[in-house]
Enzyme design. Structure first.
Site, PDB file in Angstrom:
ATOM      1  N   LYS A 140      49.895  38.401  32.252  1.00 49.48           N
ATOM      2  CA  LYS A 140      50.312  37.397  33.241  1.00 49.48           C
ATOM      3  C   LYS A 140      49.842  36.029  32.763  1.00 49.48           C
ATOM      4  CE  LYS A 140      48.176  36.540  37.338  1.00 49.48           C
ATOM      5  NZ  LYS A 140      48.051  35.087  37.511  1.00 49.48           N
ATOM      6  N   ASP A 163      53.662  33.477  36.207  1.00 51.01           N
ATOM      7  CA  ASP A 163      53.209  33.315  37.598  1.00 51.01           C
ATOM      8  C   ASP A 163      53.187  31.830  37.964  1.00 51.01           C
ATOM      9  OD1 ASP A 163      51.944  33.671  40.052  1.00 51.01           O
ATOM     10  OD2 ASP A 163      49.976  34.094  39.187  1.00 51.01           O
ATOM     11  N   ASP A 218      60.631  25.014  46.331  1.00 49.13           N
ATOM     12  CA  ASP A 218      61.270  23.692  46.433  1.00 49.13           C
ATOM     13  C   ASP A 218      62.625  23.915  47.102  1.00 49.13           C
ATOM     14  OD1 ASP A 218      62.098  20.988  45.958  1.00 49.13           O
ATOM     15  OD2 ASP A 218      60.795  20.920  44.204  1.00 49.13           O
ATOM     16  N   LYS A 257      55.053  30.584  40.771  1.00 41.94           N
ATOM     17  CA  LYS A 257      55.188  30.482  42.238  1.00 41.94           C
ATOM     18  C   LYS A 257      56.047  29.281  42.657  1.00 41.94           C
ATOM     19  CE  LYS A 257      50.566  32.470  43.105  1.00 41.94           C
ATOM     20  NZ  LYS A 257      49.840  32.297  41.838  1.00 41.94           N
ATOM     21  N   THR A 304      46.334  34.881  49.227  1.00 43.08           N
ATOM     22  CA  THR A 304      45.136  35.552  49.747  1.00 43.08           C
ATOM     23  C   THR A 304      44.022  34.546  50.039  1.00 43.08           C
ATOM     24  OG1 THR A 304      44.702  36.100  47.454  1.00 43.08           O
ATOM     25  CG2 THR A 304      45.474  37.876  48.844  1.00 43.08           C
ATOM     26  N   ARG A 320      39.392  39.385  35.482  1.00 46.83           N
ATOM     27  CA  ARG A 320      38.040  39.414  34.946  1.00 46.83           C
ATOM     28  C   ARG A 320      37.462  40.794  34.668  1.00 46.83           C
ATOM     29  NH1 ARG A 320      36.520  35.070  39.363  1.00 46.83           N
ATOM     30  NH2 ARG A 320      38.349  36.121  40.205  1.00 46.83           N
TER      31      ARG A 320
HETATM   32  O1  C5P Z   1      40.005  37.837  37.660  1.00 45.86           O
HETATM   33  P1  C5P Z   1      40.849  38.433  38.747  1.00 45.86           P
HETATM   34  O2  C5P Z   1      41.159  39.909  38.532  1.00 45.86           O
HETATM   35  O3  C5P Z   1      40.322  38.136  40.132  1.00 45.86           O
HETATM   36  O4  C5P Z   1      42.258  37.667  38.611  1.00 45.86           O
HETATM   37  C1  C5P Z   1      43.334  37.874  39.501  1.00 45.86           C
HETATM   38  C2  C5P Z   1      44.535  37.127  39.055  1.00 45.86           C
HETATM   39  O5  C5P Z   1      45.561  37.284  40.043  1.00 45.86           O
HETATM   40  C3  C5P Z   1      44.329  35.622  38.915  1.00 45.86           C
HETATM   41  O6  C5P Z   1      45.197  35.169  37.869  1.00 45.86           O
HETATM   42  C4  C5P Z   1      44.762  35.077  40.246  1.00 45.86           C
HETATM   43  O7  C5P Z   1      45.219  33.754  40.162  1.00 45.86           O
HETATM   44  C5  C5P Z   1      45.911  36.022  40.587  1.00 45.86           C
HETATM   45  N1  C5P Z   1      46.216  36.128  42.016  1.00 45.86           N
HETATM   46  C6  C5P Z   1      45.293  36.542  42.961  1.00 45.86           C
HETATM   47  N2  C5P Z   1      45.635  36.621  44.291  1.00 45.86           N
HETATM   48  C7  C5P Z   1      46.870  36.294  44.690  1.00 45.86           C
HETATM   49  C8  C5P Z   1      47.822  35.879  43.756  1.00 45.86           C
HETATM   50  C9  C5P Z   1      47.457  35.805  42.411  1.00 45.86           C
HETATM   51  O8  C5P Z   1      44.156  36.868  42.596  1.00 45.86           O
HETATM   52  N3  C5P Z   1      47.194  36.422  45.954  1.00 45.86           N
END
Ligand code: C5P
Length: 251
Positions: free
Chosen positions: A48, A75, A80, A77, A138, A230
């Site tokens: 992603k 990603d 517009d 998003k 979220t 992460r």
């Molecule tokens: O490091 P981690 O597993 O928390 O990363 C989650 C990824 O998913 C990040 O790129 C974050 O921006 C994305 N994301 C999220 N929650 C959302 C939409 C996207 O954590 N509702």
């Protein structure tokens, strides 16, 4: 497309991203690594790419990753007016992305326009990209939604309505919490895709994520794709962490 693990490459440059992904080359040549135990295509994970990396590097980052054999979820998003989103999606579709997204808050006409634009742009590709929508971020909780956005309904109801709007507009699914995946499938059907971030391997820090789930629990909840950042990118051994996610989620 079936169930898959998508690695969130939240890096600030192409060099850093490629250096990280080069760690996955070792799976092939390392006899200790059980590459065969899970069926990930040529050890090139689905990745992603978010706004930071795309805005820093431009479309060349997508070409670099596609040329290496990665599937790409872009990603960005989009949100517009319908005509602007349609034209922009035509551009993104031509890059050969595999998944791209919009905000469901842009309403059904915007999502329909996005879909039309994306399919126009991707006309030359045999495998068409998936278009999905973000329901409520979220980072927005119910209190904020009601107080600042004057949306006077429970958050779960809003998420369900946005998912239904997404389905009505002809999109393939939504980005949502794994905690919402089962309910969204109930409301929108089993073939409506749920792409779920907020995933942690057992024992990893939740950090800024409010509600996390393990890959195994996300599988049980019916997620179609998990997005893992992460827990893989910050792991001491990223490829082993990735392999564990695949084993637990894909089986
Ligand atoms: O490091 P981690 O597993 O928390 O990363 C989650 C990824 O998913 C990040 O790129 C974050 O921006 C994305 N994301 C999220 N929650 C959302 C939409 C996207 O954590 N509702």
């Amino acid at each position: 497309m079936g169930k898959d693990v998508i690695i969130a490459c939240d890096f600030s440059s192409a060099d850093e991203t490629i250096r990280f992904l080069d760690k996955f080359n070792r799976i092939k040549s390392d006899p200790q690594a059980s590459c065969d135990s899970v069926n990930f295509a040529a050890c090139r994970p689905f990745v992603k790419i978010g706004m930071e990396l795309f805005y820093a590097e431009g479309p060349s980052i997508i070409k670099k990753l596609k040329d290496r054999g990665h599937k790409v979820f872009l990603d960005l998003k989009l949100h517009d007016i319908p005509n602007t989103v349609k034209k922009s999606m035509e551009v993104l579709g031509a890059y050969g992305v595999d998944i791209v997204n919009v905000h469901a808050g842009g309403t059904i006409p915007m999502m329909e326009a996005a879909y039309e634009g994306l399919m126009n742009g991707a006309a030359r590709y045999a495998e068409k990209p998936l278009l999905i929508a973000v329901t409520q971020l979220t980072s927005t909780d119910e209190a904020t939604m009601q107080r600042d956005l004057l949306i006077d309904r429970p958050l779960t109801e809003v998420v369900e309505q946005y998912a239904l709007n997404t389905k009505k507009a002809g999109l393939s699914g939504v980005v949502c919490s794994a905690h919402e995946a089962a309910r969204i499938h109930e409301v929108c059907g089993d073939d409506f895709i749920t792409v779920t971030p907020g995933i942690r391997l057992a024992g990893d820090a939740a950090s800024d994520q409010k509600r996390v789930m393990t890959p195994a629990d996300a599988k049980a909840a019916g997620s179609d794709y998990i997005v893992v950042g992460r827990s893989i990118t910050a792991a001491e051994k990223p490829l082993l962490a990735y392999e564990k996610c695949c084993e637990d989620f894909i089986g």
